[in-house]
Design a protein around this motif. Sequence first.
Motif, mmCIF file in Angstrom:
data_model
loop_
_atom_site.group_PDB
_atom_site.id
_atom_site.type_symbol
_atom_site.label_atom_id
_atom_site.label_comp_id
_atom_site.label_asym_id
_atom_site.label_seq_id
_atom_site.Cartn_x
_atom_site.Cartn_y
_atom_site.Cartn_z
ATOM 1 N N PHE A 1 1.437 -1.359 -0.017
ATOM 2 C CA PHE A 1 0.563 -0.271 0.097
ATOM 3 C C PHE A 1 0.686 0.865 -0.037
ATOM 4 O O PHE A 1 -0.230 2.526 -0.242
ATOM 5 C CB PHE A 1 -1.083 0.293 1.529
ATOM 6 C CG PHE A 1 0.241 0.278 2.511
ATOM 7 C CD1 PHE A 1 0.505 -0.616 3.079
ATOM 8 C CD2 PHE A 1 -0.043 2.043 3.046
ATOM 9 C CE1 PHE A 1 1.114 -0.148 4.159
ATOM 10 C CE2 PHE A 1 0.784 1.734 3.747
ATOM 11 C CZ PHE A 1 1.318 0.619 5.129
ATOM 12 N N LYS A 2 2.644 1.276 0.178
ATOM 13 C CA LYS A 2 2.672 2.382 0.601
ATOM 14 C C LYS A 2 3.009 3.380 -0.945
ATOM 15 O O LYS A 2 2.995 4.486 -0.520
ATOM 16 C CB LYS A 2 4.893 1.893 0.923
ATOM 17 C CG LYS A 2 4.546 1.104 2.059
ATOM 18 C CD LYS A 2 4.732 2.591 2.925
ATOM 19 C CE LYS A 2 6.091 1.900 4.294
ATOM 20 N NZ LYS A 2 4.634 0.795 4.632
ATOM 21 N N ILE A 3 2.738 2.500 -1.513
ATOM 22 C CA ILE A 3 2.748 3.858 -2.558
ATOM 23 C C ILE A 3 1.760 5.046 -2.696
ATOM 24 O O ILE A 3 1.733 5.805 -3.573
ATOM 25 C CB ILE A 3 2.694 2.379 -4.291
ATOM 26 C CG1 ILE A 3 3.175 4.314 -5.551
ATOM 27 C CG2 ILE A 3 1.240 2.316 -3.903
ATOM 28 C CD1 ILE A 3 5.068 4.631 -5.909
ATOM 29 N N GLY B 1 13.285 -1.132 3.530
ATOM 30 C CA GLY B 1 11.774 -2.304 3.298
ATOM 31 C C GLY B 1 11.125 -1.835 1.895
ATOM 32 O O GLY B 1 11.301 -0.715 1.234
ATOM 33 N N ASN B 2 9.360 -1.598 2.186
ATOM 34 C CA ASN B 2 8.700 -1.226 0.824
ATOM 35 C C ASN B 2 8.947 0.315 0.880
ATOM 36 O O ASN B 2 8.847 0.603 -0.415
ATOM 37 C CB ASN B 2 7.903 -1.428 1.844
ATOM 38 C CG ASN B 2 7.515 -3.568 1.900
ATOM 39 O OD1 ASN B 2 7.955 -3.765 0.980
ATOM 40 N ND2 ASN B 2 6.795 -3.567 2.680
ATOM 41 N N SER B 3 8.938 1.141 2.069
ATOM 42 C CA SER B 3 9.069 2.626 1.737
ATOM 43 C C SER B 3 9.875 2.700 0.433
ATOM 44 O O SER B 3 10.286 3.920 -0.091
ATOM 45 C CB SER B 3 8.724 3.636 3.302
ATOM 46 O OG SER B 3 9.678 3.162 3.357
ATOM 47 N N VAL C 1 0.024 -2.440 11.647
ATOM 48 C CA VAL C 1 0.768 -0.992 12.505
ATOM 49 C C VAL C 1 1.743 -0.522 12.376
ATOM 50 O O VAL C 1 2.584 -2.237 13.256
ATOM 51 C CB VAL C 1 -0.372 -0.494 13.692
ATOM 52 C CG1 VAL C 1 0.250 0.688 14.107
ATOM 53 C CG2 VAL C 1 -2.118 -0.383 13.468
ATOM 54 N N GLY C 2 2.837 0.038 11.362
ATOM 55 C CA GLY C 2 3.786 0.131 12.707
ATOM 56 C C GLY C 2 3.911 1.709 13.621
ATOM 57 O O GLY C 2 4.186 1.874 13.727
ATOM 58 N N GLY C 3 4.259 2.586 11.601
ATOM 59 C CA GLY C 3 4.741 3.321 12.537
ATOM 60 C C GLY C 3 3.140 4.030 12.386
ATOM 61 O O GLY C 3 3.532 5.623 13.198
ATOM 62 N N GLY C 4 2.043 3.669 11.778
ATOM 63 C CA GLY C 4 0.928 4.228 11.869
ATOM 64 C C GLY C 4 0.432 5.009 11.110
ATOM 65 O O GLY C 4 -0.796 6.107 10.695
ATOM 66 N N GLY C 5 1.586 4.801 10.047
ATOM 67 C CA GLY C 5 0.520 5.928 8.256
ATOM 68 C C GLY C 5 -0.408 5.494 7.900
ATOM 69 O O GLY C 5 -1.423 6.403 7.234
ATOM 70 N N LEU C 6 -0.432 4.358 7.590
ATOM 71 C CA LEU C 6 -1.831 3.242 6.654
ATOM 72 C C LEU C 6 -3.094 3.862 7.582
ATOM 73 O O LEU C 6 -4.064 4.216 7.640
ATOM 74 C CB LEU C 6 -1.069 2.034 7.066
ATOM 75 C CG LEU C 6 -2.824 1.004 6.336
ATOM 76 C CD1 LEU C 6 -2.642 1.504 5.057
ATOM 77 C CD2 LEU C 6 -2.224 -0.014 6.173
ATOM 78 N N TYR C 7 -2.932 3.787 9.188
ATOM 79 C CA TYR C 7 -3.738 4.025 10.316
ATOM 80 C C TYR C 7 -4.073 4.839 10.251
ATOM 81 O O TYR C 7 -5.468 5.236 10.175
ATOM 82 C CB TYR C 7 -3.246 3.427 11.710
ATOM 83 C CG TYR C 7 -4.350 3.535 12.437
ATOM 84 C CD1 TYR C 7 -5.300 2.483 13.210
ATOM 85 C CD2 TYR C 7 -4.310 4.840 13.760
ATOM 86 C CE1 TYR C 7 -6.117 3.068 14.017
ATOM 87 C CE2 TYR C 7 -4.938 5.524 14.871
ATOM 88 C CZ TYR C 7 -5.944 4.514 14.628
ATOM 89 O OH TYR C 7 -6.768 4.645 16.303
HETATM 90 C C1 LIG Z 1 4.886 -0.223 6.043
HETATM 91 C C2 LIG Z 1 3.765 -1.626 6.113
HETATM 92 C C3 LIG Z 1 3.565 -1.491 7.233
HETATM 93 C C4 LIG Z 1 2.853 -0.777 8.217
HETATM 94 O O1 LIG Z 1 2.698 0.880 7.450
HETATM 95 P P1 LIG Z 1 2.576 1.555 8.629
HETATM 96 O O2 LIG Z 1 2.047 2.469 8.093
HETATM 97 O O3 LIG Z 1 4.401 2.218 9.030
HETATM 98 O O4 LIG Z 1 1.770 1.583 9.826
HETATM 99 C C5 LIG Z 1 2.493 -2.954 6.986
HETATM 100 N N1 LIG Z 1 2.710 -3.480 6.575
HETATM 101 C C6 LIG Z 1 3.484 -3.785 5.521
HETATM 102 C C7 LIG Z 1 3.704 -4.891 4.535
HETATM 103 C C8 LIG Z 1 4.732 -2.537 5.248
HETATM 104 O O5 LIG Z 1 5.412 -2.029 4.616
#
Ligand SMILES: *Cc1c(COP(=O)(O)O)cnc(C)c1O
Length: 285
Positions: free
Chosen positions: A10-12, A36-38, A137-143
């Motif tokens: 989803f990062k894109i 990583g993915n970002s 949730v990692g850093g919470g950007g998606l959230y």
């Molecule tokens: C970045 C990422 C997350 C977490 O997203 P945040 O915005 O950092 O919370 C979860 N899954 C995947 C595969 C990611 O690349």
Amino acid sequence: MECWQPAASFKIRGIGRLCQHYFAQQKTHFVASSGGNSGLAVAHAAAALGVKATVVIPETTLPFMRKKISDYGATLVVCGRVWDEADAMARQIVAESEVNAYIPPFDHPTIWQGHASIVDELDHDMVKRPDAIVLAVGGGGLYCGVVEGLQRGGYEDIRLIACEPTGAPTFTQAVKRHTANSLDPNEIHTICTSLATQRVAEQALVDYQRHPTTILTVPDEQAVLACRDFLNDHRVLVEPACGVALAPIYNDHPALKDCRSLVVIVCGGSVVQFESLQHELTKIS
Ligand SMILES: *Cc1c(COP(=O)(O)O)cnc(C)c1O
């Protein structure tokens, strides 16, 4: 199925939006500090816009991720043993020229705006309104992005089930300790590297107060088993960070008991190979 996005997560959505924003401001060199993915999403966005990207990575970044990033034409710079050192170098590079733009992994309002498009698309596609949305949730950007989309669309009642690894309970502790900088590096023990952040965005704490959210912690083994089950069910390989959001479904978690209709954001991720999943599985059995 965000695993089918360009750069496989989803990062894109958010990173792409931020890169477009800077591109419109005549920035022609994007600089990121994630192996990583970002970082991968930044490399993809730069290639799509026809500009340069530099991704500064720590020494620990795996060879196959390095290759994926450089295959997009991005310049790789290896610096330091941990992300902090790579990030300091990235910021140093950004300061060298006016045309450079720093692209953070999760903590930026434009990134959240981009991620919010998930909700707009759900709104368009869904026949039935879900009771809850499950996400990692990692850093919470998606959230933050999903909360923004839900609030804007008038879906304040759709509950969020925010999942994070037991070995990196950043959001849980941020809520408990009332601080975005919630974990010490020595408190992080997880194979879900995309979720292994020491802090969440401040906005995630604000959003937690305004949107109904349940935070679940998921052991690595459950995340890995969920990746295996998802692979068998759908023939799609996702990384353990995504398995964290799938595990509550496969385990009939009590938090989902009252939900008749659910959306799971299959966030995807490139930080996985058949062999790495197999290796993690042998450690479990
Ligand atoms: C970045 C990422 C997350 C977490 O997203 P945040 O915005 O950092 O919370 C979860 N899954 C995947 C595969 C990611 O690349």
